[in-house]
Design a protein around this motif. Structure first.
Motif, PDB file in Angstrom:
ATOM      1  N   GLN A 195     -29.147  24.108 154.969  1.00  0.00           N
ATOM      2  CA  GLN A 195     -30.263  23.215 155.307  1.00  0.00           C
ATOM      3  C   GLN A 195     -30.574  23.338 156.789  1.00  0.00           C
ATOM      4  N   GLY A 196     -29.501  23.422 157.586  1.00  0.00           N
ATOM      5  CA  GLY A 196     -29.662  23.500 159.034  1.00  0.00           C
ATOM      6  C   GLY A 196     -30.343  24.791 159.481  1.00  0.00           C
ATOM      7  N   ARG A 197     -30.034  25.912 158.786  1.00  0.00           N
ATOM      8  CA  ARG A 197     -30.589  27.182 159.282  1.00  0.00           C
ATOM      9  C   ARG A 197     -31.844  27.619 158.527  1.00  0.00           C
ATOM     10  N   LEU A 198     -32.259  26.813 157.554  1.00  0.00           N
ATOM     11  CA  LEU A 198     -33.417  27.191 156.736  1.00  0.00           C
ATOM     12  C   LEU A 198     -34.625  27.572 157.587  1.00  0.00           C
ATOM     13  N   GLU A 199     -35.013  26.719 158.530  1.00  0.00           N
ATOM     14  CA  GLU A 199     -36.227  26.984 159.302  1.00  0.00           C
ATOM     15  C   GLU A 199     -35.989  28.032 160.398  1.00  0.00           C
ATOM     16  N   ARG A 200     -34.753  28.051 160.920  1.00  0.00           N
ATOM     17  CA  ARG A 200     -34.473  28.959 162.044  1.00  0.00           C
ATOM     18  C   ARG A 200     -34.252  30.396 161.592  1.00  0.00           C
ATOM     19  N   ASN A 201     -33.509  30.579 160.511  1.00  0.00           N
ATOM     20  CA  ASN A 201     -33.102  31.930 160.111  1.00  0.00           C
ATOM     21  C   ASN A 201     -32.891  31.980 158.596  1.00  0.00           C
ATOM     22  N   PRO A 202     -33.982  31.903 157.822  1.00  0.00           N
ATOM     23  CA  PRO A 202     -33.839  31.792 156.368  1.00  0.00           C
ATOM     24  C   PRO A 202     -33.138  32.991 155.733  1.00  0.00           C
ATOM     25  N   LEU A 203     -33.171  34.168 156.382  1.00  0.00           N
ATOM     26  CA  LEU A 203     -32.499  35.327 155.796  1.00  0.00           C
ATOM     27  C   LEU A 203     -31.013  35.061 155.582  1.00  0.00           C
ATOM     28  N   ARG A 204     -30.465  34.246 156.471  1.00  0.00           N
ATOM     29  CA  ARG A 204     -29.021  34.026 156.371  1.00  0.00           C
ATOM     30  C   ARG A 204     -28.630  33.195 155.158  1.00  0.00           C
ATOM     31  N   LEU A 205     -29.586  32.537 154.517  1.00  0.00           N
ATOM     32  CA  LEU A 205     -29.274  31.778 153.309  1.00  0.00           C
ATOM     33  C   LEU A 205     -28.834  32.702 152.175  1.00  0.00           C
ATOM     34  N   LEU A 206     -29.312  33.939 152.249  1.00  0.00           N
ATOM     35  CA  LEU A 206     -28.985  34.912 151.189  1.00  0.00           C
ATOM     36  C   LEU A 206     -27.503  35.273 151.195  1.00  0.00           C
ATOM     37  N   ASP A 207     -26.874  35.020 152.328  1.00  0.00           N
ATOM     38  CA  ASP A 207     -25.538  35.500 152.630  1.00  0.00           C
ATOM     39  C   ASP A 207     -24.492  34.398 152.463  1.00  0.00           C
ATOM     40  N   CYS A 208     -24.942  33.171 152.143  1.00  0.00           N
ATOM     41  CA  CYS A 208     -24.031  32.024 152.084  1.00  0.00           C
ATOM     42  C   CYS A 208     -23.032  32.208 150.949  1.00  0.00           C
ATOM     43  N   LYS A 209     -21.762  31.810 151.233  1.00  0.00           N
ATOM     44  CA  LYS A 209     -20.702  32.044 150.245  1.00  0.00           C
ATOM     45  C   LYS A 209     -20.553  30.888 149.246  1.00  0.00           C
ATOM     46  N   ARG A 210     -21.263  29.764 149.466  1.00  0.00           N
ATOM     47  CA  ARG A 210     -21.125  28.627 148.541  1.00  0.00           C
ATOM     48  C   ARG A 210     -21.774  28.935 147.195  1.00  0.00           C
ATOM     49  N   GLU A 211     -21.138  28.481 146.118  1.00  0.00           N
ATOM     50  CA  GLU A 211     -21.593  28.834 144.772  1.00  0.00           C
ATOM     51  C   GLU A 211     -23.036  28.411 144.506  1.00  0.00           C
ATOM     52  N   THR A 212     -23.375  27.173 144.895  1.00  0.00           N
ATOM     53  CA  THR A 212     -24.729  26.688 144.608  1.00  0.00           C
ATOM     54  C   THR A 212     -25.765  27.515 145.371  1.00  0.00           C
ATOM     55  N   CYS A 213     -25.456  27.818 146.640  1.00  0.00           N
ATOM     56  CA  CYS A 213     -26.393  28.626 147.440  1.00  0.00           C
ATOM     57  C   CYS A 213     -26.494  30.040 146.887  1.00  0.00           C
ATOM     58  N   LYS A 214     -25.357  30.570 146.417  1.00  0.00           N
ATOM     59  CA  LYS A 214     -25.352  31.924 145.850  1.00  0.00           C
ATOM     60  C   LYS A 214     -26.283  31.994 144.648  1.00  0.00           C
ATOM     61  N   ALA A 215     -26.220  30.952 143.796  1.00  0.00           N
ATOM     62  CA  ALA A 215     -27.056  30.947 142.598  1.00  0.00           C
ATOM     63  C   ALA A 215     -28.538  30.927 142.987  1.00  0.00           C
ATOM     64  N   LEU A 216     -28.872  30.152 144.013  1.00  0.00           N
ATOM     65  CA  LEU A 216     -30.264  30.115 144.454  1.00  0.00           C
ATOM     66  C   LEU A 216     -30.683  31.460 145.060  1.00  0.00           C
ATOM     67  N   ALA A 217     -29.757  32.097 145.766  1.00  0.00           N
ATOM     68  CA  ALA A 217     -30.071  33.388 146.387  1.00  0.00           C
ATOM     69  C   ALA A 217     -30.367  34.453 145.332  1.00  0.00           C
ATOM     70  N   GLN A 218     -29.685  34.351 144.194  1.00  0.00           N
ATOM     71  CA  GLN A 218     -29.908  35.308 143.096  1.00  0.00           C
ATOM     72  C   GLN A 218     -31.386  35.402 142.708  1.00  0.00           C
ATOM     73  N   ARG A 219     -32.056  34.244 142.730  1.00  0.00           N
ATOM     74  CA  ARG A 219     -33.453  34.224 142.262  1.00  0.00           C
ATOM     75  C   ARG A 219     -34.466  34.313 143.395  1.00  0.00           C
ATOM     76  N   ALA A 220     -33.962  34.449 144.615  1.00  0.00           N
ATOM     77  CA  ALA A 220     -34.865  34.498 145.777  1.00  0.00           C
ATOM     78  C   ALA A 220     -35.674  35.792 145.775  1.00  0.00           C
ATOM     79  N   PRO A 221     -36.850  35.781 146.411  1.00  0.00           N
ATOM     80  CA  PRO A 221     -37.618  37.028 146.530  1.00  0.00           C
ATOM     81  C   PRO A 221     -36.799  38.081 147.256  1.00  0.00           C
ATOM     82  N   ARG A 222     -37.022  39.343 146.887  1.00  0.00           N
ATOM     83  CA  ARG A 222     -36.209  40.420 147.459  1.00  0.00           C
ATOM     84  C   ARG A 222     -36.961  41.149 148.552  1.00  0.00           C
ATOM     85  N   ILE A 223     -36.225  41.516 149.577  1.00  0.00           N
ATOM     86  CA  ILE A 223     -36.879  42.138 150.721  1.00  0.00           C
ATOM     87  C   ILE A 223     -37.440  43.511 150.374  1.00  0.00           C
ATOM     88  N   GLY A 224     -36.790  44.180 149.413  1.00  0.00           N
ATOM     89  CA  GLY A 224     -37.256  45.505 149.024  1.00  0.00           C
ATOM     90  C   GLY A 224     -38.733  45.521 148.670  1.00  0.00           C
TER      91      GLY A 224
END
Ligand code: ATP
Ligand code: MG
Length: 424
Positions: A195-224
């Motif tokens: 939540q703290g880094r969402l606005e500053r550096n959203p790319l780093r959310l993709l890298d979070c090790k917490r299970e709930t964040c990981k699940a959200l990262a799975q469905r996030a848009p892909r940089i490719g």
């Protein structure tokens, strides 16, 4: 306090030092093959260097640096990583004015104030490489190949290579907006850090090790899907080079690395067997960094490997009890005069490269043979008073038990033949 080392910092004791030597030698050997030369930069740098070079919005700068004021009131920081110092040296010594690429490697301690756990220390060691001055994806492929050759050379085969592109200053902002649009409605489901880094550096959310964040990262848009044409071409070029070199890789669209200065190629080498801290090597391209640190616009790419994690992985694969063979000859003197004479003989043998040890304090033959055995010595040289008077010495083979008498004057030629015969 007096007899306790600082938390997260380790003594490398003599019984482990041989493993460190093996790894350091492998690093040097592989770097020589690829034409990389060593650079040694200070362990302390001005704090601003890391704030700029590593990036204000990174874990390292936000909470992991060992920073203090020196006696002149200047803010100094123990280096948390090797790239910023290498770039500083490249710019300070104007290497950009000479032939490119400039290919460097470094080996040494890094410092981060982290929560210590297996594979995570506060003082740890990295082997890293940097290439400055060439943007060709062939360089990315060489750097990756070097890293893999290194881990394979020390005995870690079959590690997983993960690869991604993080885009550039043209396409990443577009992707950043897409990520923000995806994550903003999900804000409440994110961990506190995210939540703290969402606005500053959203790319780093993709890298979070917490299970709930990981699940959200799975469905996030892909940089490719968001890469610009140049970044896509670079990426495809790299894949072709890797294919030609027989290097297998997995695309991991959530691989973003913790640092702000990465552009295009990002990669990690992962060892499954050592738990949560499985990334043994991480790197990527940083085309914006040299300029960010006051140099001209020069592309760069590099990686850093964590030596403690490699040692963990090695220990796991080799099992306990692996150790180096240490002693060729153990000298046993019986009596004062013999002891004095042995000192001379051993010095001459050592001058020939023989690894020689000896017993001390006039211990019994039995006690000294036991000591030789404990050290795993190959031969015992036994010099009693009677042998000394006759000018001979007893050479005992400690693996087979056979023993024979030798004129003391022939000891050196005996060693030369023995050494030759064993192919050492
Ligand atoms: P992590 O996500 O594990 O914290 P990182 O992204 O901070 O890693 P880098 O800065 O890329 O790591 O460093 C490269 C390598 O150095 C890592 O892959 C790891 O092997 C090693 N490393 C990093 N921090 C530590 C540490 N505190 N203790 C031991 N090894 C480390
Ligand atoms: Mg980290």
């Amino acid at each position: 306090m007096l007899t306790q080392r600082p938390r997260g910092m380790h003594d490398i004791l003599p019984q482990e030092a041989f493993l460190w030597h093996e790894i350091e030698e492998a690093a040097r050997r592989i770097c020589a093959r690829y034409g990389f030369s060593e650079v040694r930069t200070p362990i302390l740098e001005h704090t601003e260097l890391f704030q700029r070079g590593v990036g204000e919005n990174t874990d390292i700068v936000e909470k992991e640096m060992y920073t203090f004021n020196d006696r002149g009131g200047r803010s100094m920081t123990l280096r948390p990583e090797g790239t910023a110092g290498a770039v500083r040296a490249y710019v300070e010594h104007k290497f950009y004015g000479g032939p490119q690429p400039v290919k460097w490697f470094y080996l040494g301690p890094m410092f981060r104030y982290e929560r210590p756990q297996a594979g995570r220390q506060r003082q740890f060691h990295q082997f890293g490489v940097e290439v400055f001055g060439v943007a060709d994806p062939a360089v990315d492929a060489e750097v990756i190949a070097l890293g893999l050759d290194f881990v394979e050379d020390i005995g870690l085969k079959g590690l997983r290579l993960e690869l991604n592109s993080v885009g550039c200053s043209q396409c990443r902002p577009v992707y950043r907006e897409r990520l923000l649009a995806y994550y903003r409605p999900l804000r409440e489901q994110l961990c506190e850090d995210c939540q703290g880094r969402l606005e500053r550096n959203p790319l780093r959310l993709l890298d979070c090790k917490r299970e709930t964040c990981k699940a959200l990262a799975q469905r996030a848009p892909r940089i490719g899907e968001a890469l610009c044409d140049e970044c896509r071409a670079h990426d495809e070029g790299l894949h072709r080079h890797l294919d030609a070199a027989g290097i297998a890789y997995e695309i991991n669209p959530r691989l973003v690395r913790g640092l702000d200065y990465y552009t295009r190629t990002a990669f990690e080498v992962v060892e499954e067997g050592i738990g949560a801290q499985g990334t043994v090597l991480g790197g990527g391209r940083y085309n914006g960094l040299v300029e960010e640190l006051g140099g001209p616009s020069v592309p760069g790419i590099g990686f850093a490997a964590g030596l403690e994690r490699l040692i963990l992985a090695l220990a796991q694969r080799r099992g306990e009890g692996a150790s180096e063979a240490g002693v060729d000859v153990f000298g046993i003197a019986l009596g004062d005069e013999a002891s004095v004479e042995l000192t001379g003989w051993l010095r001459r043998l050592r001058a020939l490269g023989c690894r020689a040890e000896r017993g001390f304090e006039g211990k019994s033959l039995k006690a000294q043979l036991k000591a030789a055995d404990r050290l795993g010595a190959r031969w015992a040289l036994i010099l009693g008073e009677e042998e000394r008077r006759r000018g001979v010495v007893i050479v005992k083979d400690l693996t087979g038990g056979e023993q024979r008498e030798l004129p003391a004057l022939e000891l050196e030629s005996w060693w030369k033949e023995t050494e030759h015969g064993t192919g050492r």
